[in-house]
Design an enzyme around this catalytic site. Structure first.
Site, PDB file in Angstrom:
ATOM      1  N   GLY A 295      88.634 -15.289  94.587  1.00 55.16           N
ATOM      2  CA  GLY A 295      87.620 -14.326  95.022  1.00 55.16           C
ATOM      3  C   GLY A 295      87.397 -14.428  96.524  1.00 55.16           C
ATOM      4  O   GLY A 295      88.040 -15.231  97.209  1.00 55.16           O
ATOM      5  N   PHE A 296      86.465 -13.656  96.980  1.00 52.02           N
ATOM      6  CA  PHE A 296      86.168 -13.601  98.414  1.00 52.02           C
ATOM      7  C   PHE A 296      85.715 -14.973  98.937  1.00 52.02           C
ATOM      8  O   PHE A 296      86.360 -15.571  99.802  1.00 52.02           O
ATOM      9  CB  PHE A 296      85.119 -12.493  98.639  1.00 52.02           C
ATOM     10  CG  PHE A 296      84.322 -12.602  99.874  1.00 52.02           C
ATOM     11  CD1 PHE A 296      84.929 -12.685 101.120  1.00 52.02           C
ATOM     12  CD2 PHE A 296      82.924 -12.592  99.812  1.00 52.02           C
ATOM     13  CE1 PHE A 296      84.168 -12.773 102.279  1.00 52.02           C
ATOM     14  CE2 PHE A 296      82.166 -12.670 100.958  1.00 52.02           C
ATOM     15  CZ  PHE A 296      82.783 -12.767 102.194  1.00 52.02           C
ATOM     16  N   ILE A 297      84.644 -15.499  98.380  1.00 54.53           N
ATOM     17  CA  ILE A 297      84.130 -16.781  98.887  1.00 54.53           C
ATOM     18  C   ILE A 297      85.038 -17.934  98.460  1.00 54.53           C
ATOM     19  O   ILE A 297      85.342 -18.830  99.259  1.00 54.53           O
ATOM     20  CB  ILE A 297      82.675 -17.015  98.403  1.00 54.53           C
ATOM     21  CG1 ILE A 297      81.765 -15.890  98.926  1.00 54.53           C
ATOM     22  CG2 ILE A 297      82.168 -18.377  98.879  1.00 54.53           C
ATOM     23  CD1 ILE A 297      80.336 -15.924  98.409  1.00 54.53           C
TER      24      ILE A 297
ATOM     25  N   LYS B  66      72.386 -15.680  85.937  1.00 49.45           N
ATOM     26  CA  LYS B  66      72.635 -16.727  86.937  1.00 49.45           C
ATOM     27  C   LYS B  66      71.526 -17.777  86.914  1.00 49.45           C
ATOM     28  O   LYS B  66      71.777 -18.961  87.135  1.00 49.45           O
ATOM     29  CB  LYS B  66      72.766 -16.106  88.337  1.00 49.45           C
ATOM     30  CG  LYS B  66      74.006 -15.245  88.529  1.00 49.45           C
ATOM     31  CD  LYS B  66      75.320 -15.984  88.257  1.00 49.45           C
ATOM     32  CE  LYS B  66      75.607 -17.071  89.265  1.00 49.45           C
ATOM     33  NZ  LYS B  66      76.945 -17.703  89.013  1.00 49.45           N
TER      34      LYS B  66
ATOM     35  N   THR C 199      80.367 -13.235  80.857  1.00 48.29           N
ATOM     36  CA  THR C 199      81.177 -14.022  81.800  1.00 48.29           C
ATOM     37  C   THR C 199      80.326 -15.102  82.443  1.00 48.29           C
ATOM     38  O   THR C 199      80.697 -16.282  82.467  1.00 48.29           O
ATOM     39  CB  THR C 199      81.746 -13.114  82.926  1.00 48.29           C
ATOM     40  OG1 THR C 199      82.469 -12.066  82.329  1.00 48.29           O
ATOM     41  CG2 THR C 199      82.629 -13.891  83.876  1.00 48.29           C
TER      42      THR C 199
ATOM     43  N   TYR D  40      71.699  -9.655  85.488  1.00 45.64           N
ATOM     44  CA  TYR D  40      72.527 -10.501  86.348  1.00 45.64           C
ATOM     45  C   TYR D  40      71.702 -11.687  86.856  1.00 45.64           C
ATOM     46  O   TYR D  40      72.123 -12.842  86.759  1.00 45.64           O
ATOM     47  CB  TYR D  40      73.058  -9.656  87.514  1.00 45.64           C
ATOM     48  CG  TYR D  40      73.834 -10.438  88.528  1.00 45.64           C
ATOM     49  CD1 TYR D  40      74.951 -11.175  88.155  1.00 45.64           C
ATOM     50  CD2 TYR D  40      73.466 -10.436  89.877  1.00 45.64           C
ATOM     51  CE1 TYR D  40      75.677 -11.892  89.088  1.00 45.64           C
ATOM     52  CE2 TYR D  40      74.186 -11.140  90.808  1.00 45.64           C
ATOM     53  CZ  TYR D  40      75.285 -11.872  90.418  1.00 45.64           C
ATOM     54  OH  TYR D  40      75.990 -12.577  91.349  1.00 45.64           O
TER      55      TYR D  40
ATOM     56  N   LEU E   2      82.657 -21.129  90.904  1.00 44.49           N
ATOM     57  CA  LEU E   2      82.312 -19.860  91.552  1.00 44.49           C
ATOM     58  C   LEU E   2      82.646 -18.659  90.676  1.00 44.49           C
ATOM     59  O   LEU E   2      82.304 -17.526  91.024  1.00 44.49           O
ATOM     60  CB  LEU E   2      83.063 -19.717  92.899  1.00 44.49           C
ATOM     61  CG  LEU E   2      82.411 -20.321  94.146  1.00 44.49           C
ATOM     62  CD1 LEU E   2      82.271 -21.827  94.031  1.00 44.49           C
ATOM     63  CD2 LEU E   2      83.210 -19.968  95.397  1.00 44.49           C
TER      64      LEU E   2
ATOM     65  N   GLY F  65      88.584 -11.093  91.546  1.00 49.09           N
ATOM     66  CA  GLY F  65      89.335 -11.703  92.640  1.00 49.09           C
ATOM     67  C   GLY F  65      90.686 -11.019  92.795  1.00 49.09           C
ATOM     68  O   GLY F  65      91.012 -10.100  92.045  1.00 49.09           O
TER      69      GLY F  65
END
Ligand code: UDP
Length: 330
Positions: A10-12, A153, A95, A149, A76, A36
């Site tokens: 993914g990005f991070i 989290k 997920t 969401y 992540l 990703g």
């Protein structure tokens, strides 16, 4: 040391892989490429200290093997982006909760330290700003996808901290505020890459709502430095840390700043929230982190300001950042 990064394509995650390799460590990435992209790690494929597995972080047999081979786990892998959450809430909730359950359960078997990447979304629509790690979380009703969401989290955080309290698994939670930089896709609605692409294409820059809502944007290189520093210490287990920037800007001003930085003729237009997301969508008017904890404990603070961040994103987009569907360019 050997690091496992779930969501590492993914990005991070891919920037974290770069940084850990740079620091001389071994890195293995686990990613199912749902949000990703293999493009993010292509430049690492030939490195001896790097490996990757294309699979979900919710697959226990794979995770078990990879956790065995790692000293530290960065978790992540998650369904991210407000647009994705609103459009596919089942996938997002399943997920986020399932993968974290699997990673923590298997890491606990071998007592491997875990960093859980959480999000400033968990603060919800809290009105006491700046947001402190020990402040209350204020979420909206269950029929609004956005809060699902945040709640999923938050549950990840509760589970991680429960593993620490009950089973002494070293777990650290990083609450990431708006993070931007090269490789971020605008596909799931993230504002900076979306605006940059619109500006460079000469298309309207779409500011949602009246544009008075504000955010603070942190460069991904600063964020991954914080993630590395957090796991280089052994005395932070059970702790939650905000990671982000405190340089606040309204989204309308951001639209104009991006337009200027890209030397673009695009018009900046207002799009009602109901058209952009779902009817009744609630946005956060402001989101500012209190960084005193991470500054005090790690001596960490961001080094790049918004002008540098926008310059970097626009430059990387000019060089052909990842594609987004034409529909998003309006
Ligand atoms: N936003 C916008 N235009 C876009 C995408 C996003 O005006 O094309 C707004 C969005 O409504 C929010 C802010 O920009 O107020 C930040 O959105 P993003 O999805 O990047 O992050 P988050 O909402 O999670 O802070």
């Amino acid at each position: 040391m050997r690091f496992l990064i779930t969501g590492g394509a993914g990005f991070i995650g891919s920037h974290l892989a770069d940084e850990l390799l740079e620091r001389g460590h071994r890195v293995h990435v686990l990613d199912d490429l749902s949000t990703g992209s293999i493009d993010n790690i292509r430049h690492l494929k030939d490195r001896d200290a790097f490996g990757y597995t294309i699979e979900s972080a919710g697959a226990p047999s794979i995770v078990a093997e990879l956790v065995d081979d790692a000293d530290v786990v960065y978790h992540l892998a998650a369904a991210v982006g407000v647009e994705l959450i609103v459009e596919s809430p089942v996938r997002a909730i399943e997920t986020n909760v399932h993968c974290t359950e699997v990673v923590l359960r298997l890491a606990n078997k071998k007592k491997k330290p875990v960093l859980i990447a959480s999000t400033s979304e968990v603060y919800g629509k809290g009105e006491k700003l700046p947001f402190r790690e020990d402040g209350d979380l204020l979420l909206g009703p269950t029929n609004m996808g956005r809060w699902a969401y945040a709640c999923s989290k938050a549950l990840d955080e509760y589970l991680g901290i429960a593993y620490f309290k009950e089973k002494q698994l070293p777990v650290v939670v990083a609450r990431l505020f708006n993070t931007v930089g090269p490789r971020q896709t605008g596909r799931y609605g993230m504002v900076v890459p979306s605006f940059a692409r619109q500006a460079l294409a000469g298309k309207p820059i779409t500011v949602y709502g009246d544009g008075t809502q504000s955010r603070c944007f942190c460069h991904v290189s600063d964020v991954v430095r914080a993630l590395c520093d957090l796991m280089s210490r052994e005395d932070l287990a059970g702790e939650v840390f905000n990671v982000g920037s405190t340089e606040e800007i309204s989204i309308l001003d951001l639209g104009h700043r991006v337009r200027e930085a890209a030397d673009s003729e695009s018009e900046v237009t207002l799009v009602p929230y109901d058209d952009a997301y779902e009817p009744g969508f609630e946005d956060m008017p402001r989101r500012v982190p209190d960084l005193s904890k991470i500054e005090r404990v790690l001596g960490w603070s961001p080094t790049r300001n918004l002008d540098q961040i926008l310059g970097d994103v626009i430059e990387s987009e000019r060089q052909g950042g990842l594609e987004i569907p034409a529909a998003r360019l309006v």
